[in-house]
Design a protein around this motif. Structure first.
Motif, PDB file in Angstrom:
ATOM      1  N   MET A 105       0.831  -1.203   0.000  1.00 33.64           N
ATOM      2  CA  MET A 105       0.000   0.000   0.000  1.00 33.64           C
ATOM      3  C   MET A 105       0.866   1.254   0.000  1.00 33.64           C
ATOM      4  O   MET A 105       1.903   1.304   0.648  1.00 33.64           O
ATOM      5  CB  MET A 105      -0.919  -0.011   1.229  1.00 33.64           C
ATOM      6  CG  MET A 105      -1.925   1.098   1.261  1.00 33.64           C
ATOM      7  SD  MET A 105      -3.056   0.963   2.674  1.00 33.64           S
ATOM      8  CE  MET A 105      -4.255  -0.205   2.023  1.00 33.64           C
ATOM      9  N   GLU A 106       0.426   2.272  -0.753  1.00 37.76           N
ATOM     10  CA  GLU A 106       1.137   3.548  -0.794  1.00 37.76           C
ATOM     11  C   GLU A 106       0.948   4.282   0.536  1.00 37.76           C
ATOM     12  O   GLU A 106      -0.131   4.253   1.125  1.00 37.76           O
ATOM     13  CB  GLU A 106       0.628   4.420  -1.936  1.00 37.76           C
ATOM     14  CG  GLU A 106       1.391   5.725  -2.048  1.00 37.76           C
ATOM     15  CD  GLU A 106       0.934   6.608  -3.203  1.00 37.76           C
ATOM     16  OE1 GLU A 106       1.647   7.573  -3.490  1.00 37.76           O
ATOM     17  OE2 GLU A 106      -0.123   6.324  -3.798  1.00 37.76           O
ATOM     18  N   GLY A 116       6.082   6.690   0.473  1.00 35.07           N
ATOM     19  CA  GLY A 116       6.673   5.391   0.188  1.00 35.07           C
ATOM     20  C   GLY A 116       5.626   4.302   0.139  1.00 35.07           C
ATOM     21  O   GLY A 116       4.450   4.573  -0.115  1.00 35.07           O
ATOM     22  N   TYR A 117       6.070   3.069   0.429  1.00 37.19           N
ATOM     23  CA  TYR A 117       5.190   1.911   0.359  1.00 37.19           C
ATOM     24  C   TYR A 117       5.446   0.977   1.538  1.00 37.19           C
ATOM     25  O   TYR A 117       6.584   0.832   1.983  1.00 37.19           O
ATOM     26  CB  TYR A 117       5.413   1.145  -0.946  1.00 37.19           C
ATOM     27  CG  TYR A 117       4.967   1.937  -2.146  1.00 37.19           C
ATOM     28  CD1 TYR A 117       3.671   1.838  -2.618  1.00 37.19           C
ATOM     29  CD2 TYR A 117       5.830   2.825  -2.774  1.00 37.19           C
ATOM     30  CE1 TYR A 117       3.233   2.592  -3.697  1.00 37.19           C
ATOM     31  CE2 TYR A 117       5.413   3.584  -3.857  1.00 37.19           C
ATOM     32  CZ  TYR A 117       4.111   3.463  -4.312  1.00 37.19           C
ATOM     33  OH  TYR A 117       3.687   4.222  -5.364  1.00 37.19           O
ATOM     34  N   ILE A 132       8.271   0.460   6.122  1.00 35.90           N
ATOM     35  CA  ILE A 132       7.965   1.297   4.957  1.00 35.90           C
ATOM     36  C   ILE A 132       9.269   1.675   4.277  1.00 35.90           C
ATOM     37  O   ILE A 132      10.233   2.055   4.950  1.00 35.90           O
ATOM     38  CB  ILE A 132       7.216   2.571   5.407  1.00 35.90           C
ATOM     39  CG1 ILE A 132       5.907   2.183   6.074  1.00 35.90           C
ATOM     40  CG2 ILE A 132       6.977   3.512   4.233  1.00 35.90           C
ATOM     41  CD1 ILE A 132       5.282   3.319   6.877  1.00 35.90           C
ATOM     42  N   ILE A 133       9.280   1.568   2.950  1.00 38.72           N
ATOM     43  CA  ILE A 133      10.443   2.059   2.203  1.00 38.72           C
ATOM     44  C   ILE A 133      10.079   3.432   1.657  1.00 38.72           C
ATOM     45  O   ILE A 133       9.038   3.606   1.020  1.00 38.72           O
ATOM     46  CB  ILE A 133      10.900   1.104   1.083  1.00 38.72           C
ATOM     47  CG1 ILE A 133      12.194   1.620   0.454  1.00 38.72           C
ATOM     48  CG2 ILE A 133       9.819   0.877   0.048  1.00 38.72           C
ATOM     49  CD1 ILE A 133      12.953   0.595  -0.344  1.00 38.72           C
ATOM     50  N   ARG A 158      -6.056   1.881  -1.962  1.00 38.39           N
ATOM     51  CA  ARG A 158      -4.729   1.374  -1.632  1.00 38.39           C
ATOM     52  C   ARG A 158      -3.727   2.442  -1.193  1.00 38.39           C
ATOM     53  O   ARG A 158      -2.615   2.532  -1.689  1.00 38.39           O
ATOM     54  CB  ARG A 158      -4.139   0.558  -2.793  1.00 38.39           C
ATOM     55  CG  ARG A 158      -5.028  -0.544  -3.278  1.00 38.39           C
ATOM     56  CD  ARG A 158      -4.679  -1.978  -2.993  1.00 38.39           C
ATOM     57  NE  ARG A 158      -3.299  -2.331  -2.863  1.00 38.39           N
ATOM     58  CZ  ARG A 158      -2.805  -2.893  -1.752  1.00 38.39           C
ATOM     59  NH1 ARG A 158      -3.558  -3.133  -0.725  1.00 38.39           N
ATOM     60  NH2 ARG A 158      -1.542  -3.224  -1.689  1.00 38.39           N
ATOM     61  N   TYR A 159      -4.163   3.288  -0.254  1.00 38.24           N
ATOM     62  CA  TYR A 159      -3.203   4.219   0.342  1.00 38.24           C
ATOM     63  C   TYR A 159      -3.543   4.446   1.805  1.00 38.24           C
ATOM     64  O   TYR A 159      -4.656   4.192   2.255  1.00 38.24           O
ATOM     65  CB  TYR A 159      -3.165   5.555  -0.405  1.00 38.24           C
ATOM     66  CG  TYR A 159      -4.336   6.474  -0.124  1.00 38.24           C
ATOM     67  CD1 TYR A 159      -4.295   7.385   0.925  1.00 38.24           C
ATOM     68  CD2 TYR A 159      -5.484   6.429  -0.913  1.00 38.24           C
ATOM     69  CE1 TYR A 159      -5.369   8.221   1.184  1.00 38.24           C
ATOM     70  CE2 TYR A 159      -6.565   7.253  -0.659  1.00 38.24           C
ATOM     71  CZ  TYR A 159      -6.496   8.155   0.396  1.00 38.24           C
ATOM     72  OH  TYR A 159      -7.566   8.971   0.659  1.00 38.24           O
ATOM     73  N   MET A 160      -2.543   4.901   2.549  1.00 39.01           N
ATOM     74  CA  MET A 160      -2.728   5.292   3.949  1.00 39.01           C
ATOM     75  C   MET A 160      -2.006   6.608   4.165  1.00 39.01           C
ATOM     76  O   MET A 160      -1.055   6.927   3.466  1.00 39.01           O
ATOM     77  CB  MET A 160      -2.227   4.207   4.900  1.00 39.01           C
ATOM     78  CG  MET A 160      -0.743   3.963   4.860  1.00 39.01           C
ATOM     79  SD  MET A 160      -0.185   2.727   6.065  1.00 39.01           S
ATOM     80  CE  MET A 160      -0.986   1.254   5.506  1.00 39.01           C
TER      81      MET A 160
END
Length: 169
Positions: A105-106, A116-117, A132-133, A158-160
């Motif tokens: 997830m982004e 990042g992800y 998270i990268i 698909r993001y937080m």
């Protein structure tokens, strides 16, 4: 088979005894729940649990259909056991998530800038920690998965949102 829709429910850690039983580290709420999902999958192979007994908070001893010796059980060491997400129960509230919904997830900052992800979720006993990268630095950061740090999560898009704690630069 769509690997994104598979959820890891456990991992076979070792053989147990001489008749082919295995120890399974489970990721289900109760160890015995892994039995209720039917056949479990690992790649092209599937495994049916014939019997199970709980031996700890996240540890069970199981017999698998067709596994009848310690040697056969040894070949299964470190095999992850998956179920399709559609076999899992619906989550009760909007603040519960399956790990595979979060991995990849982004992560966006509060100003909507991409940060990042999510690459991995760890749990060392005190709650989930997201790894998270960062897109810009390629560095990994690990943060507690709390409402304060991640105030908004949109599973469908698909993001937080990340509210960066003061100690992180």
């Amino acid at each position: 088979m769509d690997m994104d829709r598979l959820v890891c429910l456990g991992i076979i850690t070792s053989p147990h005894g001489i008749k082919g039983a295995v120890k399974i580290k489970t990721f289900t709420e109760k160890p015995e729940n892994i039995f209720s999902y039917g056949e479990l999958i690992n790649g092209d192979e599937s495994y049916k649990i014939d019997s199970i007994s709980t031996v700890g908070d996240n540890l069970a001893i199981a017999t698998l259909n067709g596994v009848n010796s310690c040697d056969e059980a040894e070949l299964l060491r470190n095999k992850k056991l998956y179920a399709t997400q559609d076999k899992l129960p619906e989550l009760d509230n909007k603040n519960q998530f399956y790990h595979n919904d979060l991995i990849g997830m982004e992560v966006k900052l509060e100003n909507n800038e991409s940060y990042g992800y999510v690459t991995y979720i760890h749990n060392f006993g005190s709650g989930d920690i997201l790894e998270i990268i960062a897109t810009s630095t390629k560095k990994n950061i690990m943060l507690s998965f709390t409402q304060e740090i991640f105030p908004h999560i949109n599973v469908k898009k698909r993001y937080m949102v990340l509210s960066i704690p003061e100690f992180v630069d």
